[in-house]
Design a protein around this motif. Structure first.
Motif, mmCIF file in Angstrom:
data_model
loop_
_atom_site.group_PDB
_atom_site.id
_atom_site.type_symbol
_atom_site.label_atom_id
_atom_site.label_comp_id
_atom_site.label_asym_id
_atom_site.label_seq_id
_atom_site.Cartn_x
_atom_site.Cartn_y
_atom_site.Cartn_z
ATOM 1 N N PRO A 282 0.700 -1.143 -0.119
ATOM 2 C CA PRO A 282 0.125 -0.075 0.039
ATOM 3 C C PRO A 282 1.019 1.057 -0.082
ATOM 4 O O PRO A 282 1.909 1.310 0.608
ATOM 5 C CB PRO A 282 -0.672 -0.244 1.361
ATOM 6 C CG PRO A 282 0.027 -0.925 2.114
ATOM 7 C CD PRO A 282 0.595 -2.103 1.192
ATOM 8 N N VAL A 283 0.346 2.340 -0.713
ATOM 9 C CA VAL A 283 1.139 3.688 -0.947
ATOM 10 C C VAL A 283 -0.059 4.757 -0.354
ATOM 11 O O VAL A 283 -1.156 4.429 -0.628
ATOM 12 C CB VAL A 283 1.385 3.702 -2.354
ATOM 13 C CG1 VAL A 283 2.258 5.217 -2.447
ATOM 14 C CG2 VAL A 283 2.618 2.502 -2.659
ATOM 15 N N SER A 284 0.637 5.750 0.041
ATOM 16 C CA SER A 284 -0.347 6.836 0.714
ATOM 17 C C SER A 284 -0.975 7.408 -0.431
ATOM 18 O O SER A 284 -0.510 7.285 -1.532
ATOM 19 C CB SER A 284 0.605 7.788 1.426
ATOM 20 O OG SER A 284 1.532 8.541 0.491
ATOM 21 N N GLU B 296 -6.040 -5.652 -5.553
ATOM 22 C CA GLU B 296 -5.721 -4.665 -4.643
ATOM 23 C C GLU B 296 -4.474 -4.874 -3.734
ATOM 24 O O GLU B 296 -4.349 -6.238 -3.689
ATOM 25 C CB GLU B 296 -6.871 -4.277 -3.696
ATOM 26 C CG GLU B 296 -8.111 -3.855 -4.517
ATOM 27 C CD GLU B 296 -7.789 -2.595 -5.168
ATOM 28 O OE1 GLU B 296 -7.005 -1.491 -4.894
ATOM 29 O OE2 GLU B 296 -8.299 -2.465 -6.444
ATOM 30 N N ASP B 297 -4.105 -4.159 -3.304
ATOM 31 C CA ASP B 297 -2.692 -4.295 -2.243
ATOM 32 C C ASP B 297 -3.025 -4.757 -0.953
ATOM 33 O O ASP B 297 -2.164 -5.292 -0.433
ATOM 34 C CB ASP B 297 -1.822 -3.012 -2.334
ATOM 35 C CG ASP B 297 -1.100 -2.810 -3.543
ATOM 36 O OD1 ASP B 297 -0.725 -3.518 -4.218
ATOM 37 O OD2 ASP B 297 -1.026 -1.438 -3.791
ATOM 38 N N THR B 298 -4.182 -4.618 -0.578
ATOM 39 C CA THR B 298 -4.600 -5.149 0.808
ATOM 40 C C THR B 298 -5.832 -5.907 0.625
ATOM 41 O O THR B 298 -6.758 -5.744 0.073
ATOM 42 C CB THR B 298 -4.824 -3.823 1.705
ATOM 43 O OG1 THR B 298 -6.051 -3.256 1.460
ATOM 44 C CG2 THR B 298 -3.578 -2.888 1.824
ATOM 45 N N LEU B 299 -5.914 -6.802 1.599
ATOM 46 C CA LEU B 299 -7.165 -7.760 1.756
ATOM 47 C C LEU B 299 -8.443 -6.982 2.083
ATOM 48 O O LEU B 299 -9.372 -7.020 1.485
ATOM 49 C CB LEU B 299 -7.082 -8.666 2.761
ATOM 50 C CG LEU B 299 -5.829 -9.736 2.495
ATOM 51 C CD1 LEU B 299 -5.609 -10.826 3.851
ATOM 52 C CD2 LEU B 299 -6.194 -10.711 1.340
ATOM 53 N N GLU B 300 -8.247 -5.711 3.003
ATOM 54 C CA GLU B 300 -9.082 -5.149 3.557
ATOM 55 C C GLU B 300 -10.000 -4.348 2.257
ATOM 56 O O GLU B 300 -11.163 -4.056 1.942
ATOM 57 C CB GLU B 300 -9.065 -3.994 4.561
ATOM 58 C CG GLU B 300 -8.455 -4.804 5.809
ATOM 59 C CD GLU B 300 -7.129 -5.258 5.838
ATOM 60 O OE1 GLU B 300 -6.483 -5.624 6.874
ATOM 61 O OE2 GLU B 300 -6.468 -5.129 4.701
#
Length: 249
Positions: free
Chosen positions: A64-66, A182-186
């Motif tokens: 994840p990136v800001s 996506e970069d995160t599961l959430e």
């Protein structure tokens, strides 16, 4: 062990990748004062360790990136993608938008509507829609993820399950011929909830995300109604996607 120079080079590359999600081979080589072959070897080693993923002409960060870091990346291309998507935004009804910087740019381009309600999990997108005549912006609720400037979690998902949208406008960390990722599961779970509640799914992504992958699949490409990139719609790089997606922009 890497030499000190190599370690410093890696630290520089990693910092830039975390900041802006992607970096080109040419820019990295120029900034570091080394050959493109050296940077290419660094990217390959980073990919082997799961730090980054090589793409055409550079590499993207595998994490994840800001929001603000992503917002500065490929600004011109995102503006072009937003311009392609804008005609698909209805003037009334209820639609959904994700928390991506590309769709945030689309929200900024909306001038006014007749009676349009936009539900989003993006804090910046919510603010971008304020004070636009005829537009009502609603946040999903949920836990704040400062990495992505978004709302996630079971509260947001439960809210979306009770809604119905004419269209869901979203971007993705990566896209291949099967799905968006996506970069995160959430974030992936939330986008699946958005998609389940939407009659049409519209995806806007930078071309460097094509033929890629990330942590978790979100939306099946078979369910996507339209796909927009900065490329011409008849570009050979989009031929594979044209077989799965009805509208290529």
């Amino acid at each position: 062990m890497k030499s000190l120079a190599a370690e410093e080079r890696w630290n520089w590359l990693l910092a830039r990748l975390k900041e802006s999600k992607a970096i080109s081979l040419a820019d990295a080589a120029h900034s570091l004062g080394v050959s493109e072959m050296t940077v290419r070897r660094d990217f390959t080693a980073m990919e082997e360790r799961g730090i980054a993923r090589r793409v055409r002409g550079g590499a993207v960060y595998s994490g994840p990136v800001s929001f603000h870091g992503r917002e500065r990346s490929h600004a011109e291309e995102k503006a072009l993608i937003a311009a392609k998507l804008l005609p698909l935004v209805p003037t009334s009804g209820v639609i959904a938008m994700d928390s991506s910087t590309t769709i945030n740019r689309l929200a900024q381009e909306i001038v006014a509507s007749d009676d349009l309600t936009v539900v989003t999990n993006g804090l910046s997108t919510f603010h971008a829609l304020q004070d636009k005549p005829g537009v009502t912006a609603i946040l999903t609720g949920g836990a704040a993820d400062r990495r992505s400037d978004s709302l996630i979690g079971p509260v947001a998902t439960a809210f979306l399950e009770s809604m119905r949208f004419s269209s869901f406008f979203a971007s993705a960390a990566a896209v291949d011929d099967r799905a968006c990722y996506e970069d995160t599961l959430e974030e992936a779970e939330l986008k699946r909830a958005f998609a389940r509640s939407s009659a049409h799914i519209v995806i806007g992504v930078h071309a460097e995300k094509l033929d890629g992958t990330a942590t978790a699949a979100s939306v099946s490409l078979a369910k996507v109604a339209a796909l927009a990139t900065e490329l011409d719609a008849d570009s050979p790089e989009l031929a594979l996607y044209a077989q799965a997606v009805p509208t290529i922009l």
